[in-house]
Design an enzyme around this catalytic site. Structure first.
Site, PDB file in Angstrom:
ATOM      1  N   SER A 151       0.843  -1.199   0.000  1.00 44.23           N
ATOM      2  CA  SER A 151       0.000   0.000   0.000  1.00 44.23           C
ATOM      3  C   SER A 151       0.886   1.259   0.000  1.00 44.23           C
ATOM      4  O   SER A 151       1.764   1.398  -0.848  1.00 44.23           O
ATOM      5  CB  SER A 151      -0.948  -0.037   1.197  1.00 44.23           C
ATOM      6  OG  SER A 151      -1.940   0.966   1.075  1.00 44.23           O
ATOM      7  N   ASP A 272      -9.738  -3.408  -5.897  1.00 44.46           N
ATOM      8  CA  ASP A 272      -9.148  -2.566  -4.850  1.00 44.46           C
ATOM      9  C   ASP A 272      -9.862  -1.214  -4.828  1.00 44.46           C
ATOM     10  O   ASP A 272      -9.934  -0.528  -5.846  1.00 44.46           O
ATOM     11  CB  ASP A 272      -7.660  -2.371  -5.141  1.00 44.46           C
ATOM     12  CG  ASP A 272      -6.893  -1.705  -4.016  1.00 44.46           C
ATOM     13  OD1 ASP A 272      -7.494  -0.916  -3.267  1.00 44.46           O
ATOM     14  OD2 ASP A 272      -5.692  -1.984  -3.886  1.00 44.46           O
ATOM     15  N   HIS A 302      -8.116  -4.576  -1.561  1.00 45.12           N
ATOM     16  CA  HIS A 302      -6.834  -3.898  -1.341  1.00 45.12           C
ATOM     17  C   HIS A 302      -5.855  -4.746  -0.525  1.00 45.12           C
ATOM     18  O   HIS A 302      -4.696  -4.918  -0.914  1.00 45.12           O
ATOM     19  CB  HIS A 302      -7.086  -2.567  -0.630  1.00 45.12           C
ATOM     20  CG  HIS A 302      -5.845  -1.772  -0.351  1.00 45.12           C
ATOM     21  ND1 HIS A 302      -5.044  -1.278  -1.356  1.00 45.12           N
ATOM     22  CD2 HIS A 302      -5.258  -1.406   0.826  1.00 45.12           C
ATOM     23  CE1 HIS A 302      -4.028  -0.620  -0.828  1.00 45.12           C
ATOM     24  NE2 HIS A 302      -4.128  -0.694   0.486  1.00 45.12           N
TER      25      HIS A 302
END
Length: 338
Positions: A151, A272, A302
């Site tokens: 991320s 996502d 995600h």
């Protein structure tokens, strides 16, 4: 009035940490590392021999299995290197890798205002100083070495790659990296401009409008509940300076993807709702790397490792293991770390 029970000290419950790590086949050590930008909290995870019944807290113990390569991992926004993120560290360690990780500045047990990264370059440099210190040590300098980022940690990892001397890293792994925000999470340029009129006074303010993103990040509800119990998770509103840096970093990275020459694996869930897979696709298309792999997973969100079903997690980790194992064999140890 009913009193709610206190959350467990760790995501696995009340088992002492050393006992849990030993049950997983790894040993863990924790320390603080001073950098020019602040002190950061660091951890290492190393594989141990399965037959060992002795104390494995000593990293010089003969029961600590020699590692075939090292991996340097960076967590995402609001998270830390412990709680659920360490599952990834533990998994790679059980594959025979030495794993090293650190809490980003402004996160977990590292210095800084919780949730605030007013300078992503300095945040990257702080973690990189620990990673390079380990990478260049006599114990590991001749082994293959990989950077791993998840991320926002993926974006910070890319900055670390750009800040490193050439040929420092054997390869890069990105999981749902923040290379491009979705429309729902993209910082408003107008709002950033308005805050900018305050000449930096608002930089640390936790006043950014809330985003309903967890539902698009974590598919498994039971895992979401465990994630929310993390006592070191930053759960406040996003700080202005952090959002400003996210917007700046998105543009900077996209304009510099062509500089990437190292082998890399980038994985992303098609559904996502936090970072768009278009960013990962852009890296794949623009990077100069000869050895590059893109994996897109239909129906996944995600958090590919911490928030998907066990079945999906197995698929993602299987792809990562196949990729890194192949690169260790293909590129072998380096003569010396730069």
């Amino acid at each position: 009035m009913t009193t709610m029970p206190a959350p467990p000290p760790n995501f696995w419950g009340d088992m002492p940490e050393n006992d849990y790590y030993k049950s997983q086949g790894v040993t863990n050590s924790k320390s603080y590392f001073k950098t020019p930008h602040g002190t950061i909290f660091t951890q290492s995870f190393l594989p141990i021999s399965q037959h060992d019944n002795n104390d494995v807290t000593d990293l010089t113990s003969p029961y600590v299995t020699p590692v075939k390569a090292t991996v340097y991992m960076t967590h995402g926004y609001g998270s830390d290197s412990s709680w659920l993120f360490q599952q990834t560290c533990i998994t790679f360690a059980t594959w025979g890798y030495g794993v090293f990780t650190a809490d980003l500045l402004g996160h977990g047990r590292s210095d800084g205002i919780p949730g605030y990264i007013g300078d992503m370059d300095k945040a990257a440099a702080a973690s990189l100083s620990f990673f390079l210190n380990t990478r260049r040590s006599d114990q590991y300098r001749r082994l293959p070495a990989f950077l791993f980022g998840e991320s926002m940690g993926g974006a910070v990892t890319m900055l670390m790659y750009f800040q490193s001397p050439p040929d420092t890293w054997t390869g890069l792994i990105f999981s749902a990296a923040l290379f491009a925000c979705t429309q729902d999470t993209k910082p408003s340029r107008v709002r950033l401009f308005m805050y900018g009129l305050l000449l930096g006074m608002a930089d640390t303010w936790a006043t950014w409008p809330e985003e309903k993103k967890l539902g698009n990040a974590i598919k498994d509800f039971e895992k979401l509940k465990i994630m929310l119990q993390n006592p070191r998770r930053y759960s406040g509103r996003a700080r202005v300076g952090t959002k400003r840096e996210v917007a700046r970093l998105e543009d900077y990275l996209q304009n510099n993807f062509y500089k990437v020459k190292a082998p890399f694996l980038v994985v992303h869930g098609v559904d996502d709702g936090v970072t768009t897979p278009a960013g990962s696709e852009m890296l794949y298309k623009k990077a100069s790397s000869v050895d590059k792999t893109l994996k897109l997973y239909e129906g996944m969100y995600h958090s590919l490792i911490q928030g998907e079903s066990d079945e999906n997690v197995k698929i993602v980790l299987g792809d990562m293991r196949a990729w890194i194992d192949e690169r260790v064999v293909k590129y072998g140890p380096t003569c010396n770390a730069p």
